[in-house]
Design a protein around this motif. Sequence first.
Motif, PDB file in Angstrom:
ATOM      1  N   PHE B   7       0.835  -1.202   0.000  1.00 14.34           N
ATOM      2  CA  PHE B   7       0.000   0.000   0.000  1.00 14.34           C
ATOM      3  C   PHE B   7       0.872   1.256   0.000  1.00 14.34           C
ATOM      4  O   PHE B   7       0.642   2.198  -0.773  1.00 14.34           O
ATOM      5  N   LEU B  11       1.023   4.258  -2.776  1.00 11.21           N
ATOM      6  CA  LEU B  11       0.818   5.682  -2.453  1.00 11.21           C
ATOM      7  C   LEU B  11       2.002   6.525  -2.930  1.00 11.21           C
ATOM      8  O   LEU B  11       1.822   7.644  -3.425  1.00 11.21           O
ATOM      9  N   GLN B  73      -8.497  -0.707  -0.180  1.00 12.10           N
ATOM     10  CA  GLN B  73      -9.561  -0.116   0.653  1.00 12.10           C
ATOM     11  C   GLN B  73      -9.030   0.959   1.604  1.00 12.10           C
ATOM     12  O   GLN B  73      -9.014   0.773   2.829  1.00 12.10           O
ATOM     13  N   VAL B  75      -8.506   4.188   4.011  1.00 11.68           N
ATOM     14  CA  VAL B  75      -9.352   4.921   4.966  1.00 11.68           C
ATOM     15  C   VAL B  75      -8.596   6.149   5.471  1.00 11.68           C
ATOM     16  O   VAL B  75      -7.405   6.310   5.221  1.00 11.68           O
ATOM     17  N   ALA B  76      -9.328   6.977   6.208  1.00 14.58           N
ATOM     18  CA  ALA B  76      -8.783   8.142   6.901  1.00 14.58           C
ATOM     19  C   ALA B  76      -7.922   9.020   5.971  1.00 14.58           C
ATOM     20  O   ALA B  76      -8.347   9.326   4.864  1.00 14.58           O
ATOM     21  N   SER B  77      -6.703   9.403   6.387  1.00 15.99           N
ATOM     22  CA  SER B  77      -5.923  10.351   5.585  1.00 15.99           C
ATOM     23  C   SER B  77      -5.563   9.750   4.221  1.00 15.99           C
ATOM     24  O   SER B  77      -5.454  10.486   3.234  1.00 15.99           O
ATOM     25  N   ASP B  78      -5.382   8.430   4.157  1.00 21.61           N
ATOM     26  CA  ASP B  78      -5.091   7.793   2.857  1.00 21.61           C
ATOM     27  C   ASP B  78      -6.276   7.972   1.905  1.00 21.61           C
ATOM     28  O   ASP B  78      -6.107   8.283   0.728  1.00 21.61           O
ATOM     29  N   LEU B  79      -7.477   7.756   2.460  1.00 19.64           N
ATOM     30  CA  LEU B  79      -8.687   7.904   1.651  1.00 19.64           C
ATOM     31  C   LEU B  79      -8.799   9.340   1.139  1.00 19.64           C
ATOM     32  O   LEU B  79      -9.057   9.578  -0.053  1.00 19.64           O
ATOM     33  N   ARG B  80      -8.565  10.286   2.042  1.00 22.74           N
ATOM     34  CA  ARG B  80      -8.673  11.691   1.641  1.00 22.74           C
ATOM     35  C   ARG B  80      -7.623  12.037   0.586  1.00 22.74           C
ATOM     36  O   ARG B  80      -7.893  12.769  -0.363  1.00 22.74           O
ATOM     37  N   LYS B 211      -6.708  18.653   6.554  1.00 21.70           N
ATOM     38  CA  LYS B 211      -7.584  18.893   7.716  1.00 21.70           C
ATOM     39  C   LYS B 211      -8.848  18.035   7.734  1.00 21.70           C
ATOM     40  O   LYS B 211      -9.544  17.994   8.755  1.00 21.70           O
ATOM     41  N   GLY B 212      -9.184  17.429   6.622  1.00 17.17           N
ATOM     42  CA  GLY B 212     -10.422  16.645   6.563  1.00 17.17           C
ATOM     43  C   GLY B 212     -11.653  17.540   6.491  1.00 17.17           C
ATOM     44  O   GLY B 212     -12.761  17.071   6.686  1.00 17.17           O
TER      45      GLY B 212
END
Lengths: 252, 222
Positions: B7, B11, B73, B75-80, B211-212
Amino acid sequence: MIVEKIQTENMFLHYGSKMALNDISIRIPEKKVTAFIGPSGCGKSTFLRSLNRMNDLIDGVKIEGNILIDNINIYDKNIDVVTLRKKVGMEFQKSNPFAKSIYENVAYGPRINGVSDRKQLDEIVETALKNAAIWEEVKDRLGDSALGLSGGQQQRLCIARTLAVNPEIVLMDEPASALDPLSTAKIEELIVELKENYTIVIVTHNMQQAARISDLTAFFYLGELIEFDKTKKMFTNPNKKQTEDYITGRFG
Amino acid sequence: MESNRIFDLELKKLAQKMVQMCSQVNVQVNNALTALKDYDLDLAKKVVKNDKKIDTLDVKIDKLCQRIFALQQPVASDLRYILSALKINNDLERVGDHAVNIAKRIGPLGDYRPLVTELGVDTVGQETSLLFADVLSLVESHDVKYCKKIYGRAASLKVGCEAIAQKVLDQMMHKSEVVVVASNILIIVNLIERIAGYSNNIAESITFVVKGEIVKHKKRRK
């Protein structure tokens, strides 16, 4: 309106001299799915088992603090543990049906609670099997041994057995971890349906499962509750770095 | 626990491709606006020719994001990060197209080229080129504190472009002989304004990654 079903305040749990849970305060809402996640040994299953006093069966366990269900301390000396476990049912990783017929597995709980009328038992069994989404698969073979069912069916039968005694809370300790993707999907779908009538608390190692089915997620690490929030927040923008590191697989 | 190495490599690959995309589009914008300023038709031709490379890279980034979503799949900062990479990539591809469209419109300016300078199109062009280069440096650095400055500069450029557009319309009303060339200038100004707009969008995406927070469509204090 959100109603709290389970609440703990400054709860500590020791196995002998080892602290397994450290100052846990959490408020779990009614009729929602709450997932507990965290690495092995973080205390999530220990905490789950505390919610229906299954830890009472382990020697050397000492619990401090309050665990309230419907605002009543379940560790109060007046609490009848059998009644508590009727109200707070539990499912385990490995399904554990009795070596009896499908019908008798589900009828067992109501029977020991005094239901003897056959017609009434039939109704309870049918409703519980329907609520556990397995009725259509077993309705023509209720007399067959439960041990002949597949793993996924056995797990749903065990859920039906729990539902037959009318619980308000269902605790699930990795209920789908030993199942294939199709059976897992059925269990997950079932959990989402069950929250209409029950409060569900589930321990899972499967992060995607927690994300898919839960409304709230609690992350435990080294016996502490690190973060507890709405699942969509936890999986998109958690507040704590430890949570972020765990769910993105960069822990340690 | 060991980090998810496949992963992390994916990235890293995405980050590298994004840097490459930023760099290529930055060159295109800079060349198009320099060609406009200097009336350099060779440079303008080069911009048109180079667009294919950007389109190829755009598709590669889309496919890489698709693969990461399907197999990792996030999530979190990776998803953003991946969501924003997709969005920024799309914005960059559009900016690349705008650079090409500006380049294609330089030749037809012909004898009326001085009008471009007179109206101040050169100036907003150069300011936009600088703004775009600055926002692209944030794609790599994620230095979110500069995003607010980007929003402010993009807003000023929008006002500047609107003022020029008004002047162009005035010219069109009073001098019928400039209608054709003025329409061309109007389109160029509009394309420059859009590049400033995309710079703003890219800054918003960077804020989301760090910052999300979703800050697009929010009214900002001037």
